[in-house]
Scaffold this active site. Sequence first.
Site, short mmCIF file in Angstrom:
data_model
loop_
_atom_site.label_atom_id
_atom_site.label_comp_id
_atom_site.label_asym_id
_atom_site.label_seq_id
_atom_site.Cartn_x
_atom_site.Cartn_y
_atom_site.Cartn_z
N GLN A 1 47.60 38.00 6.83
CA GLN A 1 48.70 38.95 6.65
C GLN A 1 48.80 39.90 7.86
O GLN A 1 48.47 39.48 8.96
CB GLN A 1 48.56 39.73 5.32
CG GLN A 1 48.76 38.86 4.09
CD GLN A 1 47.52 38.11 3.63
OE1 GLN A 1 46.47 38.69 3.51
NE2 GLN A 1 47.65 36.83 3.35
N GLY B 1 49.40 31.52 5.62
CA GLY B 1 49.74 30.22 6.17
C GLY B 1 49.65 30.35 7.68
O GLY B 1 50.49 31.00 8.29
N HIS B 2 48.59 29.82 8.24
CA HIS B 2 48.35 29.97 9.69
C HIS B 2 48.58 28.62 10.36
O HIS B 2 47.89 27.64 10.05
CB HIS B 2 46.94 30.49 9.95
CG HIS B 2 46.71 31.87 9.42
ND1 HIS B 2 45.54 32.55 9.57
CD2 HIS B 2 47.54 32.71 8.74
CE1 HIS B 2 45.64 33.74 9.00
NE2 HIS B 2 46.85 33.85 8.49
P1 GDP Z 1 50.42 33.37 11.26
O1 GDP Z 1 50.53 33.46 9.78
O2 GDP Z 1 50.33 34.71 11.91
O3 GDP Z 1 49.34 32.45 11.73
O4 GDP Z 1 51.80 32.73 11.76
P2 GDP Z 1 52.55 31.48 11.12
O5 GDP Z 1 51.83 30.24 11.50
O6 GDP Z 1 52.84 31.70 9.68
O7 GDP Z 1 53.95 31.57 11.84
C1 GDP Z 1 54.07 31.53 13.21
C2 GDP Z 1 55.00 30.37 13.60
O8 GDP Z 1 55.39 30.51 14.94
C3 GDP Z 1 54.31 29.02 13.52
O9 GDP Z 1 55.26 28.06 13.18
C4 GDP Z 1 53.81 28.80 14.95
O10 GDP Z 1 53.68 27.42 15.27
C5 GDP Z 1 54.92 29.43 15.74
N1 GDP Z 1 54.53 30.05 17.01
C6 GDP Z 1 53.40 30.72 17.33
N2 GDP Z 1 53.50 31.25 18.56
C7 GDP Z 1 54.74 30.92 19.02
C8 GDP Z 1 55.46 31.21 20.22
O11 GDP Z 1 55.00 31.88 21.12
N3 GDP Z 1 56.74 30.68 20.32
C9 GDP Z 1 57.30 29.92 19.33
N4 GDP Z 1 58.53 29.47 19.52
N5 GDP Z 1 56.64 29.65 18.19
C10 GDP Z 1 55.39 30.16 18.04
P1 IMO Z 2 49.94 35.22 6.95
O1 IMO Z 2 48.44 35.34 6.96
C1 IMO Z 2 53.73 36.91 5.55
C2 IMO Z 2 53.70 38.86 1.63
C3 IMO Z 2 54.54 38.17 0.57
C4 IMO Z 2 54.96 39.38 -0.26
C5 IMO Z 2 53.71 40.25 -0.21
C6 IMO Z 2 52.81 40.11 -1.43
O2 IMO Z 2 50.45 33.85 7.04
O3 IMO Z 2 50.54 36.16 7.95
P2 IMO Z 2 51.11 38.21 -2.20
O4 IMO Z 2 51.34 36.78 -2.52
O5 IMO Z 2 50.13 38.46 -1.12
O6 IMO Z 2 50.82 39.03 -3.43
O7 IMO Z 2 52.55 38.73 -1.68
O8 IMO Z 2 53.00 39.87 0.95
N1 IMO Z 2 52.71 37.98 2.29
C7 IMO Z 2 52.86 37.47 3.52
N2 IMO Z 2 53.90 37.54 4.38
N3 IMO Z 2 52.60 36.28 5.92
C8 IMO Z 2 51.53 36.23 5.09
O9 IMO Z 2 50.34 35.71 5.46
C9 IMO Z 2 51.66 36.80 3.81
N4 IMO Z 2 50.83 36.91 2.75
C10 IMO Z 2 51.49 37.63 1.84
O10 IMO Z 2 55.64 37.51 1.13
O11 IMO Z 2 55.99 40.08 0.40
MG MG Z 3 51.74 32.79 8.23
#
Ligand code: GDP
Ligand code: IMO
Ligand code: MG
Length: 425
Positions: free
Chosen positions: A224, A39-40
Amino acid sequence: MNYCVVGLQWGDEGKGKVVDILAEHSDIVVRYNGGANAGHTVIVGDSRFALHLLPSGSVRPNTTCVIASGVVVDPDVLIKGIETLAQNDISLNGRLLISENAHVVLDYHKKEDQLREETLGKNKLGTTVRGIGPCYADKVGRSYTVRMADLRDLENLKAKLQTIIEYKNKIFAALYNAEPIRADETFEKCKSYADRLLPFIADTTEFLHKSIAEGKCVLFEGAQGSLLDLDHGTFPFVTSSNSSALGMSAGCGVPAERVDEFIGVVKAYTTRVGAGPFPTEQDNETGQYIRDKGNEYGTTTGRPRRCGWFDAVAVSYGITIGAIDSVALMHLDTLSGLRELKICRAYEINGQEKTFFPANTARLSKASPIYETVPGWDEDITEVNDFQDLPVNAQNYIRRIEEQLGKAITIIGVGPKRSQTIFRQ
Ligand code: GDP
Ligand code: IMO
Ligand code: MG
């Protein structure tokens, strides 16, 4: 320049934001591992997009998006992603390529993921239940698989699904006493996937090599993080792909030599979703403070993330195995208001000090973090856009982490928006 962006912790480091920023100067953005477990988050103006399969560059209308062969594609999620962007006037027509060799996640994978987790009870892995493990397991097993190219030949796919689902139903009945699934329903869904996705299916390896030869700028987007890598992470509490930088070449057929810079993304602290050892976890008020302030709830599953101090031992490991060149440190703003901060510089395991991360879960579970404590800062830093304007203690925190990692921190996140980013040379 070709860049590769990878997470260096347990995922959710803020890769989506970094990729979105770098995509401004990229022609092509490539997802090469994982599936809809990712989830990005990308924020464009007032719109917030949670991208599960589409590369984070997809929100930029001139960027070509590639889903390479190492990805496991859930067509339902992908089609939903394409439609969400279309509703926001962002069309992917003519600029999305999905590898013909990518494996397809179908309903029986998700069912198997769920049943297996339920059966494991307190020993469950805490997966995202997106069918990732079962789909990669089928891929490695080879006998019962559906790849994107199979959507081109529906006649053949129908027969194939019959065999696969007969086999899956035996497992569902014998191991889980679960209801069977129907091959004809799965086939009908596949027909609709074919209608929607056939125009995008291509040989992405050929496309990428041609594009690189033409001098196009390619940005590779990892999903991940290094510590969730199937072979090099905290097994079995990992995902089922090579989610460290090492997975990039296998995932898309382009050698790492073609990448000019590997950028590792970290948070200014550590989070983890799901089960498994986490040496610097703060299951206390500090962890709750970080969770509340950083909005640390999963982008894909909404689960609260476990939170803890920055772990330089764990991050250094991802840097070493992935030959990471520079680091992006996100969420610095979340730490504002903490009186003091801790950085884990080593572990103590069985009375011995260790600075090389033990990925072996049994050994890691015995690790006690050895911390260095530094003063925090109170100021709101969400509007700062120059390193020199950060509070001195925030500057020192970053410098100390750089020393621990032996790498420059060139990007600093001070908020979720594009503009809330500090760039350093
Ligand atoms: P990803 O999976 O590595 O792309 O990260 P996610 O999107 O799952 O989670 C990162 C969260 O932090 C998201 O809600 C972003 O909008 C937020 N985010 C990213 N960079 C920053 C930052 O520098 N500060 C804050 N407060 N939020 C951030
Ligand atoms: P992004 O790309 C955080 C974790 C799950 C679980 C383990 C195995 O957004 O950083 P799976 O469904 O892949 O078999 O789960 O990996 N996990 C993540 N944790 N960010 C992710 O993706 C993840 N994708 C899988 O929570 O512990
Ligand atoms: Mg994520």
